[in-house]
Scaffold this motif. Structure first.
Motif, short mmCIF file in Angstrom:
data_model
loop_
_atom_site.label_atom_id
_atom_site.label_comp_id
_atom_site.label_asym_id
_atom_site.label_seq_id
_atom_site.Cartn_x
_atom_site.Cartn_y
_atom_site.Cartn_z
N GLU A 20 0.83 -1.21 0.00
CA GLU A 20 0.00 0.00 0.00
C GLU A 20 0.87 1.26 0.00
O GLU A 20 0.57 2.23 -0.70
CB GLU A 20 -0.97 0.01 1.17
N LEU A 21 1.96 1.25 0.77
CA LEU A 21 2.87 2.40 0.75
C LEU A 21 3.45 2.59 -0.65
O LEU A 21 3.61 3.73 -1.11
CB LEU A 21 4.01 2.20 1.75
N GLU A 22 3.76 1.49 -1.30
CA GLU A 22 4.29 1.58 -2.66
C GLU A 22 3.28 2.25 -3.59
O GLU A 22 3.64 3.13 -4.39
CB GLU A 22 4.66 0.20 -3.17
N ALA A 23 2.03 1.86 -3.48
CA ALA A 23 0.99 2.46 -4.31
C ALA A 23 0.81 3.95 -3.98
O ALA A 23 0.67 4.78 -4.88
CB ALA A 23 -0.33 1.70 -4.14
N LEU A 24 0.82 4.27 -2.70
CA LEU A 24 0.63 5.66 -2.29
C LEU A 24 1.78 6.55 -2.75
O LEU A 24 1.58 7.70 -3.16
CB LEU A 24 0.45 5.76 -0.77
N THR A 25 3.00 6.03 -2.68
CA THR A 25 4.15 6.84 -3.07
C THR A 25 4.28 6.96 -4.58
O THR A 25 5.12 7.72 -5.07
CB THR A 25 5.47 6.30 -2.46
N ALA A 26 3.46 6.25 -5.33
CA ALA A 26 3.44 6.41 -6.79
C ALA A 26 2.55 7.58 -7.20
O ALA A 26 2.56 7.98 -8.37
CB ALA A 26 2.95 5.12 -7.44
N LEU A 27 1.80 8.12 -6.25
CA LEU A 27 0.91 9.25 -6.55
C LEU A 27 1.70 10.55 -6.62
O LEU A 27 2.74 10.69 -6.00
CB LEU A 27 -0.18 9.35 -5.47
N GLY A 28 1.17 11.50 -7.35
CA GLY A 28 1.84 12.78 -7.53
C GLY A 28 1.82 13.67 -6.30
O GLY A 28 2.70 14.51 -6.11
N GLU A 29 0.83 13.50 -5.46
CA GLU A 29 0.68 14.30 -4.25
C GLU A 29 0.55 13.37 -3.04
O GLU A 29 -0.01 12.28 -3.16
CB GLU A 29 -0.57 15.18 -4.33
N PRO A 30 1.03 13.81 -1.90
CA PRO A 30 0.94 12.94 -0.71
C PRO A 30 -0.49 12.84 -0.17
O PRO A 30 -1.08 13.85 0.20
CB PRO A 30 1.85 13.63 0.31
N PRO A 31 -1.04 11.64 -0.12
CA PRO A 31 -2.36 11.42 0.48
C PRO A 31 -2.20 11.25 1.99
O PRO A 31 -2.20 10.13 2.51
CB PRO A 31 -2.84 10.14 -0.20
N MET A 32 -2.03 12.34 2.69
CA MET A 32 -1.57 12.30 4.09
C MET A 32 -2.46 11.48 5.02
O MET A 32 -1.94 10.77 5.87
CB MET A 32 -1.37 13.71 4.63
N HIS A 33 -3.76 11.59 4.87
CA HIS A 33 -4.63 10.84 5.80
C HIS A 33 -4.37 9.34 5.66
O HIS A 33 -4.16 8.64 6.65
CB HIS A 33 -6.10 11.17 5.54
N ARG A 34 -4.37 8.84 4.43
CA ARG A 34 -4.16 7.41 4.21
C ARG A 34 -2.72 7.01 4.52
O ARG A 34 -2.46 5.96 5.10
CB ARG A 34 -4.52 7.06 2.76
N LEU A 35 -1.77 7.86 4.13
CA LEU A 35 -0.36 7.58 4.36
C LEU A 35 -0.07 7.44 5.85
O LEU A 35 0.63 6.51 6.28
CB LEU A 35 0.51 8.68 3.75
N SER A 36 -0.60 8.32 6.65
CA SER A 36 -0.39 8.26 8.11
C SER A 36 -0.96 6.96 8.69
O SER A 36 -0.31 6.33 9.53
CB SER A 36 -1.03 9.46 8.79
N ALA A 37 -2.13 6.56 8.22
CA ALA A 37 -2.75 5.33 8.73
C ALA A 37 -1.93 4.10 8.35
O ALA A 37 -1.73 3.20 9.17
CB ALA A 37 -4.18 5.21 8.19
N VAL A 38 -1.41 4.08 7.14
CA VAL A 38 -0.62 2.93 6.69
C VAL A 38 0.70 2.87 7.44
O VAL A 38 1.15 1.80 7.85
CB VAL A 38 -0.40 2.97 5.16
N ARG A 39 1.33 4.02 7.62
CA ARG A 39 2.59 4.05 8.37
C ARG A 39 2.38 3.54 9.80
O ARG A 39 3.21 2.79 10.32
CB ARG A 39 3.18 5.47 8.40
#
Length: 136
Positions: A20-39
């Motif tokens: 999931e982190l790999e998919a999120l970091t492929a995005l052009g902008e940081p999806p902070m809400h989802r990124l924080s939850a996955v981290r």
């Protein structure tokens, strides 16, 4: 066999979070809400795996052959370095830093994800057979 199942479950959670982190970091902008939850989920699963392995290492090392013992000792020793690396990564990459330096975060995250995948592969290769033998 319950210990092996628990380790497999934790590895599965970690790998799913890494995907999931790999998919999120492929995005052009940081999806902070989802990124924080996955981290957070990754940190929790990784911590639980580390605690489980810390309890297992003495018994596994005592019963392992020379080659496996060497790998287990190396994994156990690396765990402390990995913890420091992880804590530093989390501390350095705050929400503010991630938002300000998204591309740099993506690069740093990629390196850490690769290292985690490598470690899990080594754990699977050595620890799973030893736990299966113990349960048999």
């Amino acid at each position: 066999m319950r210990v092996l199942s628990e380790l497999q479950r934790l590895h599965g959670q970690i790998l799913a979070n890494l995907d999931e982190l790999e998919a999120l970091t492929a995005l052009g902008e940081p999806p902070m809400h989802r990124l924080s939850a996955v981290r957070l989920a990754l940190t929790r699963a990784s911590r639980a795996r580390t605690m489980l392995l810390d309890r297992l290492y003495p018994t596994l090392i005592a019963g392992a052959g020379a080659a496996d013992r060497a790998v287990l000792e190396r994994l156990r020793g690396e765990a402390k370095d990995n913890l420091v690396t992880s804590v530093n990564h989390i501390g350095n990459w705050t929400v503010r830093e991630i938002t300000a330096r998204w591309a740099d975060y993506c690069t740093a995250s990629h390196a850490l994800r690769a290292a985690m995948r490598d470690r899990i592969a080594r754990e699977i290769a050595v620890v799973y057979p030893l736990l299966a033998d113990r349960a048999a």
